[in-house]
Scaffold this motif. Sequence first.
Motif, mmCIF file in Angstrom:
data_model
loop_
_atom_site.group_PDB
_atom_site.id
_atom_site.type_symbol
_atom_site.label_atom_id
_atom_site.label_comp_id
_atom_site.label_asym_id
_atom_site.label_seq_id
_atom_site.Cartn_x
_atom_site.Cartn_y
_atom_site.Cartn_z
ATOM 1 N N SER A 18 -16.821 -23.172 -29.203
ATOM 2 C CA SER A 18 -16.032 -22.203 -29.952
ATOM 3 C C SER A 18 -14.548 -22.543 -29.853
ATOM 4 O O SER A 18 -13.813 -22.420 -30.832
ATOM 5 C CB SER A 18 -16.320 -20.778 -29.470
ATOM 6 N N GLU A 19 -14.121 -23.036 -28.719
ATOM 7 C CA GLU A 19 -12.695 -23.378 -28.614
ATOM 8 C C GLU A 19 -12.375 -24.654 -29.384
ATOM 9 O O GLU A 19 -11.275 -24.795 -29.922
ATOM 10 C CB GLU A 19 -12.280 -23.504 -27.144
ATOM 11 N N ALA A 20 -13.323 -25.544 -29.445
ATOM 12 C CA ALA A 20 -13.088 -26.758 -30.227
ATOM 13 C C ALA A 20 -12.891 -26.402 -31.698
ATOM 14 O O ALA A 20 -12.009 -26.929 -32.378
ATOM 15 C CB ALA A 20 -14.253 -27.726 -30.070
ATOM 16 N N ILE A 21 -13.712 -25.486 -32.157
ATOM 17 C CA ILE A 21 -13.607 -25.084 -33.554
ATOM 18 C C ILE A 21 -12.292 -24.354 -33.805
ATOM 19 O O ILE A 21 -11.591 -24.613 -34.791
ATOM 20 C CB ILE A 21 -14.805 -24.206 -33.946
ATOM 21 N N ALA A 22 -11.939 -23.469 -32.897
ATOM 22 C CA ALA A 22 -10.678 -22.752 -33.041
ATOM 23 C C ALA A 22 -9.525 -23.750 -33.072
ATOM 24 O O ALA A 22 -8.589 -23.630 -33.885
ATOM 25 C CB ALA A 22 -10.502 -21.766 -31.890
ATOM 26 N N MET A 65 -9.588 -26.785 -34.100
ATOM 27 C CA MET A 65 -9.569 -27.471 -35.388
ATOM 28 C C MET A 65 -8.987 -26.586 -36.479
ATOM 29 O O MET A 65 -8.133 -27.005 -37.257
ATOM 30 C CB MET A 65 -10.985 -27.870 -35.762
ATOM 31 N N ILE A 66 -9.430 -25.349 -36.512
ATOM 32 C CA ILE A 66 -8.983 -24.458 -37.575
ATOM 33 C C ILE A 66 -7.503 -24.153 -37.465
ATOM 34 O O ILE A 66 -6.777 -24.141 -38.450
ATOM 35 C CB ILE A 66 -9.791 -23.153 -37.544
ATOM 36 N N LYS A 67 -7.072 -23.918 -36.231
ATOM 37 C CA LYS A 67 -5.638 -23.679 -36.083
ATOM 38 C C LYS A 67 -4.856 -24.872 -36.587
ATOM 39 O O LYS A 67 -3.809 -24.722 -37.211
ATOM 40 C CB LYS A 67 -5.313 -23.367 -34.615
ATOM 41 N N GLY A 68 -5.370 -26.030 -36.326
ATOM 42 C CA GLY A 68 -4.733 -27.247 -36.848
ATOM 43 C C GLY A 68 -4.650 -27.234 -38.363
ATOM 44 O O GLY A 68 -3.606 -27.533 -38.947
ATOM 45 N N TRP A 69 -5.772 -26.867 -38.977
ATOM 46 C CA TRP A 69 -5.796 -26.810 -40.433
ATOM 47 C C TRP A 69 -4.772 -25.825 -40.977
ATOM 48 O O TRP A 69 -3.993 -26.135 -41.868
ATOM 49 C CB TRP A 69 -7.183 -26.364 -40.934
ATOM 50 N N VAL A 70 -4.838 -24.601 -40.433
ATOM 51 C CA VAL A 70 -3.931 -23.568 -40.919
ATOM 52 C C VAL A 70 -2.488 -24.031 -40.744
ATOM 53 O O VAL A 70 -1.653 -23.863 -41.639
ATOM 54 C CB VAL A 70 -4.182 -22.234 -40.185
ATOM 55 N N GLN A 71 -2.226 -24.652 -39.632
ATOM 56 C CA GLN A 71 -0.874 -25.154 -39.386
ATOM 57 C C GLN A 71 -0.471 -26.174 -40.451
ATOM 58 O O GLN A 71 0.624 -26.094 -41.020
ATOM 59 C CB GLN A 71 -0.800 -25.796 -37.988
ATOM 60 N N LEU A 111 -4.628 -16.879 -40.724
ATOM 61 C CA LEU A 111 -5.024 -17.166 -42.094
ATOM 62 C C LEU A 111 -4.402 -16.149 -43.047
ATOM 63 O O LEU A 111 -3.837 -16.491 -44.090
ATOM 64 C CB LEU A 111 -6.554 -17.098 -42.180
ATOM 65 N N LEU A 112 -4.475 -14.907 -42.650
ATOM 66 C CA LEU A 112 -3.921 -13.824 -43.441
ATOM 67 C C LEU A 112 -2.424 -14.041 -43.615
ATOM 68 O O LEU A 112 -1.860 -13.836 -44.695
ATOM 69 C CB LEU A 112 -4.181 -12.507 -42.679
ATOM 70 N N HIS A 113 -1.828 -14.464 -42.553
ATOM 71 C CA HIS A 113 -0.398 -14.715 -42.551
ATOM 72 C C HIS A 113 -0.064 -15.812 -43.555
ATOM 73 O O HIS A 113 0.877 -15.709 -44.351
ATOM 74 C CB HIS A 113 0.023 -15.134 -41.126
ATOM 75 N N LEU A 114 -0.862 -16.865 -43.535
ATOM 76 C CA LEU A 114 -0.672 -17.958 -44.494
ATOM 77 C C LEU A 114 -0.832 -17.448 -45.918
ATOM 78 O O LEU A 114 -0.002 -17.725 -46.794
ATOM 79 C CB LEU A 114 -1.700 -19.057 -44.208
#
Lengths: 206, 206, 206, 206
Positions: free
Chosen positions: C54-58, C60-66, C132-135
């Motif tokens: 779950s942390e690996a996925i988080a 990755m996603i944070k990276g994407w959003v960034q 995500l919402l922020h983006l």
Amino acid sequence: MVKSKQELIYEATLSLIEDNYQLTQIKVGDIAKKANIGKGTIYEYFDSKEEVISEAIAYMIKGWVQELEDILEENEGFEKSFRSILRNIFPMMEKKQQIFMGFLMLSKSSENSVDSLHKLMEKNNEDIQKKLLHLYEKIVDKSLEEGIINEKPDLFDWYFAVNSAIMCVLIYEDQFANQKVFSRNVEYSQEEIVEKAYGTFVKLLG
Amino acid sequence: MVKSKQELIYEATLSLIEDNYQLTQIKVGDIAKKANIGKGTIYEYFDSKEEVISEAIAYMIKGWVQELEDILEENEGFEKSFRSILRNIFPMMEKKQQIFMGFLMLSKSSENSVDSLHKLMEKNNEDIQKKLLHLYEKIVDKSLEEGIINEKPDLFDWYFAVNSAIMCVLIYEDQFANQKVFSRNVEYSQEEIVEKAYGTFVKLLG
Amino acid sequence: MVKSKQELIYEATLSLIEDNYQLTQIKVGDIAKKANIGKGTIYEYFDSKEEVISEAIAYMIKGWVQELEDILEENEGFEKSFRSILRNIFPMMEKKQQIFMGFLMLSKSSENSVDSLHKLMEKNNEDIQKKLLHLYEKIVDKSLEEGIINEKPDLFDWYFAVNSAIMCVLIYEDQFANQKVFSRNVEYSQEEIVEKAYGTFVKLLG
Amino acid sequence: MVKSKQELIYEATLSLIEDNYQLTQIKVGDIAKKANIGKGTIYEYFDSKEEVISEAIAYMIKGWVQELEDILEENEGFEKSFRSILRNIFPMMEKKQQIFMGFLMLSKSSENSVDSLHKLMEKNNEDIQKKLLHLYEKIVDKSLEEGIINEKPDLFDWYFAVNSAIMCVLIYEDQFANQKVFSRNVEYSQEEIVEKAYGTFVKLLG
DNA sequence: AATGAATGAGCTTTCATTCAT
DNA sequence: TATGAATGAAAGCTCATTCAT
């Protein structure tokens, strides 16, 4: 010397066979318990239960054949060596008759077998058969050298002769020793059976 | 004649063995399917799967022994009869080697067996062994009558001699026929093997 | 820069996901092997396999959003920025569709989930959802500033509009690209899809 | 009417999914317990756990699609029908969101999947996708007939439009209903969401 | 008497986690 | 700190046996 895990597992398996488990109903859990290790550990060293059992048996038989070859290497005369070999069959029979007889007759019977245990065994069988045949031939050659037999017979004939001598011991042990046959005790001393067995070889090839 | 349900079940079981199933992996469902009856029906006639299999095997072996005895009863001379018996081993081997060899060596090995199939088999074994011994003795007695051998040897000796003759056929079929041994084809005709087998008996007792 | 052990583990995990492993069948042993470290080491940094995944996925996603936020920060005009964001979805989809779609729909569905992986993911979900919402809001606000839309709609409406634009890319990639639908190829160029996606946003809010 | 065993098993499985089990961690034993039958019984009707789950899901989805098609068949006007369909999404979402969303996005993502559950699902996916596409097209065609839209758009466009309308309901239910977003309650009535969803279709294609 | 659907005990095997080194 | 051998709980699946029909 410390035993390798593999050996530990082999020995646990063989000891179950000694306890008269049929091969096919040995449970992985039993092996683990006998070996005092976890079930999972077995799968660290083997791919399946079948592999464990078939390799344990190959391990045992190779040991036996080696023992018998060692006797030949001691460079006593043929008669002494062969009798010694025959004498050594008795303790081998003691507990592992099924295996012993099974492997003397290592056979193509299971060729089309659906059973995976037997499939795996065949992989080892060829190797073991080769070793056994080699031992038999050494015996025959020694008897030739010493003039016990005059001329090397056909492969099948010498194989059958050595095999029959050994069978003599096996059949006695398996079906006569300590049993009544036709309501009669048919007891011989070990040495008498060795005599008969040795005589079988001589009669068949001499 | 209408086959009894029991016979139907025996034959289905034996036909599975011919298909090279290992005894222990025959399923009740398979037997029922082969016999074209319901699984439940089997339990109307037998108490357990083990009983079915062991009795089916006993049924087969008794048939074999009977066949061989019938040959003796035909009152041909000893040599002709015995050779005929040996010749009859071949088709018996054809499909049921495991069983055949297993029973020639019907043994005390499974004495303490944990395996219930083998426990049940023993109930039949004694009976079968008796029949087999009886057959062997008839053979030997016939050879005595005709002076092929001079004097009746010990029980073990004549048993072993007849057994070895039969073994000759078995071992050839099981380990040499249609196979390379030491990378060599070791092919004999059926008649040559019968010759060797018959000779074995004579050499051992003659 | 030297990668921290954690990052090493994240990347090994993500690379397994790229290899199309289903999340639930990733093995700790696989992660360790990919990362070239011992299995035990993973447990020095994480409490359980679920935590790792779950942390690996988080991560990755944070990276994407960034990444997507960085595009917005470049201070190009709205249309250019948004199209650029949409264009960047394609490579993200490439290998990690399941994750990508799963997280766009990060949902309350697993609320009462018995599954511990999903329980753990929720701990990260709220945080990711917020990012995500922020983006999304930044995107909307930019469009407002430039008068692409006149007045800020309700939260749900602008969320749904941005989401639909992104969905346009996802659905095309996931279900139409390189596939026949109704036996017809439905192929568009990447730029055509970006056009449709951008249009979706404008139609929904404009 | 008596439920077939298959249906019994499907319903037990689906009820586990409602209880928020993740698909991959449903145990055969759980299904059996829910269905009040023995574990073995399940294997009388299915070949594997994966087959049970994937077929149960297909069973459910086909039911849903049928329900929605039935609404179209009632021959109300387009707007009334489509709104009714959208309204019917709510109860479907209630308990089986994961499945619902998963299948709306039935995707090629698992194409190379190592996971056998997903492999089996794909066999059903194509069929379900076809049914869904068919439903979507019926909706679009009806809107054409009534002149809600003027001309039939490209396959992708009408697919995406219908899908977005449905997504509107799903996303609201999944991420907004009964939750705070940005610390704010974003509550709408069901009818308001149906309004937005219907509007989405019209905006995208109108 | 005959059936075969239903059963569940019992088996093999996997794999997250621990812990001695 | 890093390791990986050892573990055993847990799960899927099989199949002898039962029993309502």
